[in-house]
Design a protein around this motif. Structure first.
Motif, PDB file in Angstrom:
ATOM      1  N   MET A 243       0.844  -1.210   0.000  1.00  0.00           N
ATOM      2  CA  MET A 243       0.000   0.000   0.000  1.00  0.00           C
ATOM      3  C   MET A 243       0.874   1.253   0.000  1.00  0.00           C
ATOM      4  O   MET A 243       0.708   2.171   0.816  1.00  0.00           O
ATOM      5  N   CYS A 248      -0.436   4.021  -3.380  1.00  0.00           N
ATOM      6  CA  CYS A 248      -1.385   2.986  -2.957  1.00  0.00           C
ATOM      7  C   CYS A 248      -1.326   1.762  -3.868  1.00  0.00           C
ATOM      8  O   CYS A 248      -2.353   1.237  -4.301  1.00  0.00           O
ATOM      9  N   ALA A 386      -7.210  -0.012   2.075  1.00  0.00           N
ATOM     10  CA  ALA A 386      -6.433   1.226   2.218  1.00  0.00           C
ATOM     11  C   ALA A 386      -7.339   2.405   2.535  1.00  0.00           C
ATOM     12  O   ALA A 386      -8.534   2.381   2.228  1.00  0.00           O
TER      13      ALA A 386
END
Length: 466
Positions: A243, A248, A386
Motif C-alpha cells: 500500500m 497505494c 487502504a
C-alpha cells in the motif's frame, strides 16, 4: 548558451590524466548538479556540440551521457533535448504539517471498541506498579513486549528471534537511527522516485544523500537499482512495499525477488517500511522473508491503530545489527515509553489491536465504494483496505497539483500534491488523497463530490485565494 559550461568541462578533460573521459564527464555533470550550477530542467549541451568543443569523438560523448543517465542525473526527451534532473529535493518545512495530518488512520465509531481501548489503558495504569512505569527501562523493549509483537504483528518477519527485535517510539525515529547507522558521507540511500516524505526530511536533517530510482506501476525498476549499485556507493535500499505511500500500490512478488537478487549480489542493506502491511489481506512475501540476512523490517501501530500511540519496532537481520540499532536509538530517545509499552502489550494480549485492524478494514472498504461511485471514470490507484488513494489528473484538468491540493484542503479534503513525495524533481500530475481520520461515510460522500467539482473547475475561478 553552453559555451562557458563546455569550456570548463574541456579544461577538466585536458587535465584528467588516465581517468576515462566518459566517466569524468559524468562526474562533472554530477558536480555541477551538486554545486547548483545545473538546476533541475536545465538543458544539457547536445552530444555533437559537446564532442566538437571538447575535442572527443561522438561515441565517447554518447557513452558519457549514458553513464550520467545511469546515475539518475539527466534524462533525454525525444524532440526536446537532454535535461538535468537535479538533486533530490528535501521536503519543505511548510509541507510538514500537512504530511503529519493528511494520512490519518480511520477511527471506527464503534462504542464497544472505543470503550475497550479505554478500559485496557485505564486498567494497565491502575493495576500496574506506578513507579516501575516511571523508571528507566530496558533499552529496546521488554521481553514480554517483544514476544507479543512477534506473535501479533510480525506475520511477515516471524523467523526472527527476540534478540533481533528492537522496540522504539515509532517508525520515524527508527528510520533516523538506521540512516545514521548504515549510511556514511560518501554513500547514498536508494529510494523510489515517489516516496514517503519522512525519509526525505530525515536525510536532509542528517546530511545524507538519496538516489531516486525510476519506477513503473510495480515500483522501483530493477535496472535502475542495479545501475545505482554499479555507479554509486549504495548504503541501503529504502522501500514502502505494501500500500505504497503515496501511490497505494504494492510491489509484486516477482519484482521483490528481482530487487532482492540485485541487493544480494551487491550486498546492499534493505530498509523495509511495512507500516500498512497489517491492513493487507494477502500481502506478498516481505523482503525480510526473501532476504533475511540484509533486511531491516520496520513497522508500527501508526496506520493500523493510531499515530498518537508512538509505538514502533524493527526486526534486524542479526543480533549484532540489533545491538547497533538499539545503540543508535538510545542516543536519539533513550528508551521507549514504559507506560505506553505496557498499554500496547495489553492491547495486543487482549486482542484489542486485532479488533481495531478488522474494524479499520471494514470501514475502509465501505468508504472506498463511496469513492468509486463518486469518482467514476477518474483514474485512481486504491488497494483493498487502504484509506488513501493516488489520483492521476485527467488530461482535461488544468490545475497545478500544488494549487489544487491547497484548494482542496481549504474545503476539508485531505490532499497532498505529488511534489511532496517526488525524489527526482519530476513530480507527476497527480496527488494523494486520504479519507481516514474521524470522518464518517456521509463526510466522505460530500468530500468526494467537492473534489470532483473542483477538479474540473477552471483554476482562475479561485485565483483570489492565493
Amino acid at each position: 548558451m553552453y559555451k562557458a559550461q563546455i569550456e570548463r568541462w574541456k579544461k577538466a578533460v585536458e587535465e584528467k590524466g588516465k581517468y576515462p573521459t566518459y566517466k569524468l564527464l559524468a562526474d562533472l555533470i554530477e558536480q555541477d548538479i551538486e554545486t547548483g550550477k545545473l538546476q533541475p530542467q536545465d538543458k544539457i549541451p547536445p552530444m555533437r556540440d559537446l564532442a566538437e568543443i571538447v575535442g572527443i569523438n561522438y561515441s565517447t560523448a554518447s557513452r558519457a551521457y549514458a553513464e550520467a543517465r545511469k546515475r539518475g542525473l539527466i534524462e533525454s526527451i525525444t524532440g526536446a533535448g537532454t535535461f538535468a534532473k537535479g538533486k533530490v529535493p528535501a521536503i519543505k518545512p511548510s509541507l510538514a504539517p500537512y504530511e503529519l495530518t493528511m494520512n490519518m488512520v480511520i477511527e471506527p465509531a464503534i462504542p464497544t471498541l472505543v470503550d475497550e481501548i479505554k478500559d485496557v489503558a485505564i486498567s494497565t495504569i491502575s493495576q500496574g506498579s506506578l513507579y516501575k512505569m516511571l523508571r528507566y527501562q530496558e533499552h529496546g523493549g521488554s521481553t514480554l513486549t517483544k514476544e507479543l509483537v512477534k506473535q501479533h504483528l510480525l506475520r511477515k518477519a516471524d523467523h526472527i528471534s527476540l534478540s533481533q527485535l528492537v522496540i522504539s517510539q515509532g517508525v520515524h525515529q527508527i528510520l533516523s537511527a538506521l540512516v545514521t547507522q548504515l549510511c556514511d558521507e560518501q554513500q547514498v540511500i536508494c529510494v523510489d522516485s515517489l516516496t514517503y516524505p519522512g525519509i526525505k526530511s530525515i536525510a536532509a536533517q542528517l546530511g545524507k544523500r538519496l538516489h531516486a530510482l525510476e519506477r513503473d506501476h510495480d515500483g522501483p525498476l530493477v535496472s535502475s537499482f542495479e545501475d545505482a549499485c554499479k555507479t554509486h556507493q549504495v548504503a541501503a535500499l529504502y522501500l514502502n512495499p505494501t500500500m505504497h505511500n503515496p501511490t497505494c500500490t504494492s510491489i509484486s512478488r516477482s519484482r521483490r525477488e528481482a530487487l532482492v537478487d540485485v541487493a544480494l549480489r551487491y550486498s546492499i542493506n534493505i530498509i523495509e517500511d511495512d507500516v500498512y502491511e497489517p491492513l493487507a489481506e494477502n500481502p506478498a512475501p516481505s523482503f525480510a522473508q526473501l532476504a533475511p540476512e540484509l533486511t531491516y523490517y520496520v513497522s508500527s501501530l501508526s496506520k493500523c491503530f493510531g499515530p498518537g500511540v508512538r509505538f514502533g519496532f524493527v526486526a534486524c537481520p542479526t543480533r549484532r545489527a540489533a545491538e547497533h540499532t538499539n545503540g543508535a536509538l538510545r542516543s536519539l530517545n533513550v528508551m521507549s515509553v514504559p507506560i505506553m509499552e505496557m498499554i500496547v502489550s495489553n492491547w495486543l494480549r487482549e486482542g484489542t489491536v486485532d479488533r481495531m485492524i478488522q474494524s479499520i478494514r471494514r470501514e475502509a472498504n465501505a468508504r472506498q465504494q463511496i469513492i468509486y461511485d463518486q469518482l467514476h471514470g477518474i483514474a485512481l490507484n486504491m488497494e483493498e483496505n487502504a484509506f488513501h488513494f493516488w489520483l492521476k489528473f485527467p488530461k482535461t484538468v488544468s490545475w497545478h497539483p500544488t494549487e489544487l491540493a491547497i484548494e482542496l484542503r481549504s474545503k476539508g479534503i485531505s490532499s497532498v500534491a505529488s511534489v511532496a513525495f517526488a525524489t527526482d524533481n519530476h513530480p507527476p500530475h497527480a496527488m494523494r488523497v486520504c479519507f481516514g481520520g474521524p470522518f464518517n461515510r456521509s463526510d466522505v460522500t460530500e468530500q468526494m463530490q467537492r473534489l470532483k467539482e473542483t477538479l474540473f473547475e477552471p483554476p482562475h475561478l479561485n485565483q483570489t485565494r492565493y
